[in-house]
Motif scaffolding. Structure first.
Motif, PDB file in Angstrom:
ATOM      1  N   ILE A   1       0.889  -1.169   0.000  1.00  0.00           N
ATOM      2  CA  ILE A   1       0.000   0.000   0.000  1.00  0.00           C
ATOM      3  C   ILE A   1       0.920   1.210   0.000  1.00  0.00           C
TER       4      ILE A   1
ATOM      5  N   LEU B   1      -2.901   0.480  -4.122  1.00  0.00           N
ATOM      6  CA  LEU B   1      -2.766  -0.897  -3.644  1.00  0.00           C
ATOM      7  C   LEU B   1      -2.106  -1.689  -4.766  1.00  0.00           C
TER       8      LEU B   1
ATOM      9  N   VAL C   1      -8.394  -0.789   3.189  1.00  0.00           N
ATOM     10  CA  VAL C   1      -7.719   0.517   3.114  1.00  0.00           C
ATOM     11  C   VAL C   1      -8.861   1.525   3.107  1.00  0.00           C
TER      12      VAL C   1
END
Length: 293
Positions: A180, A227, A265
């Protein structure tokens, strides 16, 4: 199920009532689709050129018996634990489909206060959530309004404050192999796996998951986080408007939850937002897949 006409021949919106809960299907160009559950106002699937970018946990319930553990669930009017139920009630109620604007690959839903919500949270509110399936992305916009009603009586006509998030579950091939990446270095980072939670400064722009993870990165939005998944490519997660914070969560090693196949996320507003009567707040999330060639 029912469907209504579309002006854009490449995009359509249809309603499917054949399952335990009504869903709205968005399609674009014959290759892309999204599924939105009216229960919880929750997007549970986004496929771009046949590749799924969201995840629904294997232990999720899709019958309305509990909030949907997967996709893009709402946390409103409270993120996390607090005076009302964990993550608030928006993910646990039926949203109303607004049929007129819901066409051509667009779904618009609303949630308003009722007797049940006012028992938990004694305020008048209106939430509107717009989901758009576009050529290269999925776009969602959340609007929260403190409505002024001509016939206002208490508890209407009062200011309120709230916290909110999209508890986004992104599907991955293997969470440990993913990265990430965003402008995170130097931001305030809260590690909620420590007891008590530990505040520090983020020392990298890259996060990798190798253990149970629950971290908050404060005030890194509006902005973009990517991502990176070696199995399928990169997903750009672009958050704007009222989204301010990023929450990263993964119950690493928990097979029952399917922890290996997703990472959360989350786009969040964790500092309470105050709305006076007549005021509104909005926040936009765009998901842009860059598939592996």
């Amino acid at each position: 199920g029912s469907s209504w006409g579309s002006n854009r021949s490449d995009a359509s919106t249809s309603v499917d009532t054949s399952g335990p809960l009504p869903i709205v299907k968005l399609s674009f160009g014959g290759t892309d689709e999204a599924i939105v559950n009216l229960f919880g106002g929750c997007v549970t699937s986004y496929k771009h050129c046949g590749v799924e970018w969201l995840a629904v946990r294997p232990d999720a319930k899709l019958d309305g018996s509990k909030p949907i553990s997967g996709g893009l669930p709402h946390c409103f009017p409270q993120f996390g634990p607090g005076v009302i139920q964990q993550h608030g009630f928006a993910r646990n109620l039926m949203w109303k489909l607004l049929e007129e604007p819901s066409e051509d690959g667009v779904c618009v839903m609303e949630l308003t206060d009722n007797e049940e919500t006012r028992k938990m949270w004694p305020f008048s509110f209106r939430a509107e959530y717009r989901v758009e399936l576009l050529e290269d992305r999925l776009k969602t916009t959340l609007l929260i309004e403190n409505p002024v009603k001509a016939t206002s009586v208490e508890p209407c006509g009062k200011e309120f404050f709230f916290t909110a998030a999209l508890h986004s579950y992104y599907g991955v091939g293997n969470v440990g192999a993913c990265k990430i990446v965003g402008k995170l270095m130097g931001s305030e980072k809260l590690d909620k796996t420590e007891d008590p939670p530990k505040m520090s400064k983020a020392t990298s722009d890259t996060i990798q998951i190798s253990k149970f993870t629950e971290e908050i990165y404060k005030d890194v939005l509006p902005g973009q986080v990517a991502l990176q998944d070696p199995s399928k490519g990169e997903l750009e997660i672009i958050s704007s408007g009222g989204w301010k914070d990023v929450v990263v969560w993964n119950p690493y090693g928990d097979d029952k939850m399917g922890a290996d196949g997703f990472v959360c996320v989350e786009s969040a507003a964790l500092e309470p937002v105050t709305l006076i009567p007549g005021a509104c707040w909005d926040a936009t999330l765009e998901l842009v897949p860059k598939q592996k060639q």
